[in-house]
Design an enzyme around this catalytic site. Structure first.
Site, PDB file in Angstrom:
ATOM      1  N   GLU A 349       0.640  -1.325  -0.030  1.00 52.65           N
ATOM      2  CA  GLU A 349       0.036   0.159  -0.105  1.00 52.65           C
ATOM      3  C   GLU A 349       0.828   1.285  -0.139  1.00 52.65           C
ATOM      4  OE1 GLU A 349      -2.849   0.032   3.273  1.00 52.65           O
ATOM      5  OE2 GLU A 349      -3.982  -1.618   2.305  1.00 52.65           O
ATOM      6  N   GLU A 437      -6.194  -7.436  -0.541  1.00 49.13           N
ATOM      7  CA  GLU A 437      -6.494  -7.408   0.792  1.00 49.13           C
ATOM      8  C   GLU A 437      -7.635  -6.609   1.127  1.00 49.13           C
ATOM      9  OE1 GLU A 437      -3.111  -5.820   3.374  1.00 49.13           O
ATOM     10  OE2 GLU A 437      -4.775  -4.595   4.107  1.00 49.13           O
TER      11      GLU A 437
HETATM   12  C1  IDC Z   1      -2.706  -3.743  10.345  1.00 49.89           C
HETATM   13  C2  IDC Z   1      -3.054  -4.853  11.326  1.00 49.89           C
HETATM   14  C3  IDC Z   1      -2.678  -4.637  12.848  1.00 49.89           C
HETATM   15  C4  IDC Z   1      -1.103  -4.041  12.720  1.00 49.89           C
HETATM   16  C5  IDC Z   1      -0.956  -3.030  11.757  1.00 49.89           C
HETATM   17  C6  IDC Z   1       0.518  -2.779  11.781  1.00 49.89           C
HETATM   18  O1  IDC Z   1      -4.274  -5.391  11.160  1.00 49.89           O
HETATM   19  O2  IDC Z   1      -2.596  -5.578  13.560  1.00 49.89           O
HETATM   20  O3  IDC Z   1      -0.862  -3.610  14.013  1.00 49.89           O
HETATM   21  O4  IDC Z   1      -1.290  -3.395  10.444  1.00 49.89           O
HETATM   22  O5  IDC Z   1       0.832  -1.556  11.167  1.00 49.89           O
HETATM   23  C7  IDC Z   1      -4.052  -2.354   5.782  1.00 49.89           C
HETATM   24  C8  IDC Z   1      -2.560  -2.635   5.803  1.00 49.89           C
HETATM   25  C9  IDC Z   1      -2.550  -3.656   6.825  1.00 49.89           C
HETATM   26  C10 IDC Z   1      -3.066  -3.156   8.030  1.00 49.89           C
HETATM   27  C11 IDC Z   1      -4.643  -3.217   7.845  1.00 49.89           C
HETATM   28  C12 IDC Z   1      -5.483  -2.931   9.171  1.00 49.89           C
HETATM   29  O6  IDC Z   1      -2.252  -3.177   4.627  1.00 49.89           O
HETATM   30  O7  IDC Z   1      -1.028  -4.069   7.188  1.00 49.89           O
HETATM   31  O8  IDC Z   1      -2.802  -4.398   9.006  1.00 49.89           O
HETATM   32  N1  IDC Z   1      -5.017  -2.336   6.735  1.00 49.89           N
HETATM   33  O9  IDC Z   1      -4.923  -1.448   9.311  1.00 49.89           O
HETATM   34  N2  IDC Z   1      -4.427  -1.349   4.892  1.00 49.89           N
HETATM   35  C13 IDC Z   1      -5.701  -0.886   5.429  1.00 49.89           C
HETATM   36  C14 IDC Z   1      -5.800  -1.597   6.548  1.00 49.89           C
END
Ligand code: IDC
Length: 511
Positions: A349, A437
């Protein structure tokens, strides 16, 4: 048997449904035996009527699909009577001509009745040929036929041969052999390292017959679609791991196998880069690469597809760790060049204002690194604004390479019609969009779910056969985790183990 069968990569799937017992004249719902032929390979799995209709509907692969289902069985005058209903489906665009079906039957078999064909029993061979109204099977069309056999002993279908356009498709006596073509048919730009050969041997050892990979082989991008090796549109229904560094225990074959029972055909391995403990920020590179290997191996042995995801996030611009990315993708694409199931996602992302031009210039450096090792692997490219602006990417897409997809990510409580419109726009502009995702809660990965928006997203996805990956395989105490937080299992998941989010996804995938 005509040898062109082996060379032309013709394929046929046959299903023989055999009743486990005789239950008078009523229909039986007993578990049955299924024989599936893929290329020159025939595999046996347990199956039931529902699976037969799946094959008859749209899940079967290959040029022709013949299903011969034992729809009824009874006893009469000391003889065993069995009714078989057959369908020959032509999945090509060309008319199928001169069809013939031969079925091996026991000596002394009496044909009690038959329909939609000319039937003849000669010794142990039942031959079925067309009648004047069904001599041809139109492109994308099908014909049906059927018969009732009387035998002394309970009869189970043995060898069946379908002849079509002068080619024989044989099945019935080669079981549980994996198709070599599904693992070896890709040109390997690397010239074949020892490592690669070992990988292939490992894969060949595993019985993946009937798996997504055995049935669909190497995928490719055709316009806005993902297609399987037979040119049929294919939809990945995947699950993404959480960060490999933080939840390594879920990267195991039994876990993925368990997910596959709920309709999951692909896994995404999320390799964070910049977060603490990530590949580029203090993470143990060797250990992390080992986890990627483990995940790829597990998927290969299960015949599942797998995305190797370079999970940039707080590092917003993929150019920040571009050199690491080059090394990483060179390494993995060399290692997995012989695997038809490996897909690369080169930047999860991009965000923090990173423009499409910056992403594109990064992609134009990473893609050639992968292509030097693997000429055909599918590659997904993240898009601006946390992989939302697929519309912007579609205005000036990457040119000069095949099999490129563009990622859109959504979290249904946050991302709604506005982002779906971007997807539609991008598709109108002709690029392939992959939902590599998503979840049904807020963008934080937590907070409340929005089922209505989630349903809208799933409609868009399914209406367009788009591929989709659910974030995330862990029991972390957050809404997007697919497992309940108190579930400590890392495989063998039962329905009850899935969280609210997990239950929603398996319900969707099971459809
Ligand atoms: C989130 C995880 C969370 C973690 C965080 C780390 O769910 O547990 O602490 O990242 O920075 C994304 C990202 C993905 C995120 C997820 C939710 O690709 O890494 O995971 N998210 O925030 N993009 C949109 C949402």
């Amino acid at each position: 048997m005509n040898k062109t069968f082996f060379t032309k990569v013709y394929i046929m799937t046959a299903v023989f449904v055999l009743m486990a017992g005789f239950t008078g004249c009523g229909k039986s719902k007993d578990t049955t035996k299924t024989v599936t032929a893929v290329e020159n390979v025939i595999a046996v799995t347990e199956s039931d009527t529902e699976e037969v209709s799946k094959l008859q509907d749209k899940e079967a692969v290959g040029d022709y699909v013949i299903t011969l289902q034992n729809t009824n069985s009874w006893e009469s005058g000391g003889l065993k009577c069995a009714q078989f209903d057959g369908i020959i489906k032509n999945q090509t665009d060309e008319t199928g001509k001169d069809w013939k079906v031969t079925v091996t039957v026991p000596e002394g078999t009496v044909l009690e009745s038959s329909w939609n064909g000319n039937y003849e029993v000669n010794g142990t061979v039942l031959t079925i040929t067309p009648v004047d109204y069904n001599t041809e099977v139109e492109g994308k069309g099908e014909i049906s036929f059927g018969f009732i056999l009387d035998t002394k002993e309970e009869y189970t279908l043995q060898e069946v041969v379908l002849t079509m356009n002068g080619v024989d498709y044989v099945m019935g006596d080669m079981y549980n052999v994996m198709s070599e073509k599904t693992t070896n048919n890709k040109e390997n730009g690397n010239g074949g390292s020892d490592e690669k050969v070992t990988e292939e041997k490992d894969a060949a050892k595993a019985d993946i017959s009937g798996s997504p990979l055995a049935n669909h082989g190497a995928l490719s991008v055709k316009g806005t679609d993902i297609e399987d090796k037979y040119g049929n549109v294919y939809q990945l229904k995947g699950v993404s791991t959480h960060g490999l560094a933080w939840f390594p225990d879920y990267v195991n074959k039994a876990a993925f196998s368990s997910l596959s029972e709920y309709g999951v055909n692909a896994i995404r391995l999320a390799m964070y880069t910049a977060e603490s403990g990530g590949y580029c920020n203090g993470g143990d590179k060797q250990q992390l690469e080992g986890l990627v290997d483990q995940g790829v191996k597990a998927c290969t042995e299960l015949g599942m597809y797998v995305i190797v995801d370079w999970h940039i996030l707080s590092d917003g611009d993929p150019n920040i760790y571009k050199e690491d990315a080059k090394d990483f993708f060179d390494k993995v694409s060399k290692k997995y060049a012989g695997n038809d199931n490996v897909i690369y996602e080169i930047c999860n992302e991009p965000c923090n204002g990173t423009t499409w031009e910056q992403i594109k210039s990064y992609a134009e450096e990473i893609i050639p690194v992968i292509r030097a090792n693997d000429k055909e692997a599918m590659i997904s490219v993240g898009t601006p604004n946390w992989s939302q602006d697929v519309d912007i990417a579609s205005e000036t897409p990457i040119t000069g390479y095949d099999n490129i997809m563009y990622a859109v990510h959504f979290y249904a409580s946050t991302h709604k019609a506005e982002i779906r419109n971007k997807v539609e726009k991008a598709r109108e502009n002709g690029i392939a969009v992959i939902v590599s995702e998503c979840s049904i809660c807020e963008a934080s990965g937590n907070g409340s779910v929005n089922y209505d928006e989630a349903a809208e997203w799933m409609k868009l996805i399914n209406d367009n056969n788009m591929s989709v990956f659910a974030w995330n395989l862990s029991n972390k105490d957050e809404q997007s985790s697919l497992l309940k937080s108190y579930v400590t299992k890392t495989s063998g998941f039962s329905k009850e183990d899935f969280s609210e989010t997990g239950s929603w996804f398996i319900e969707q995938y099971g459809k």
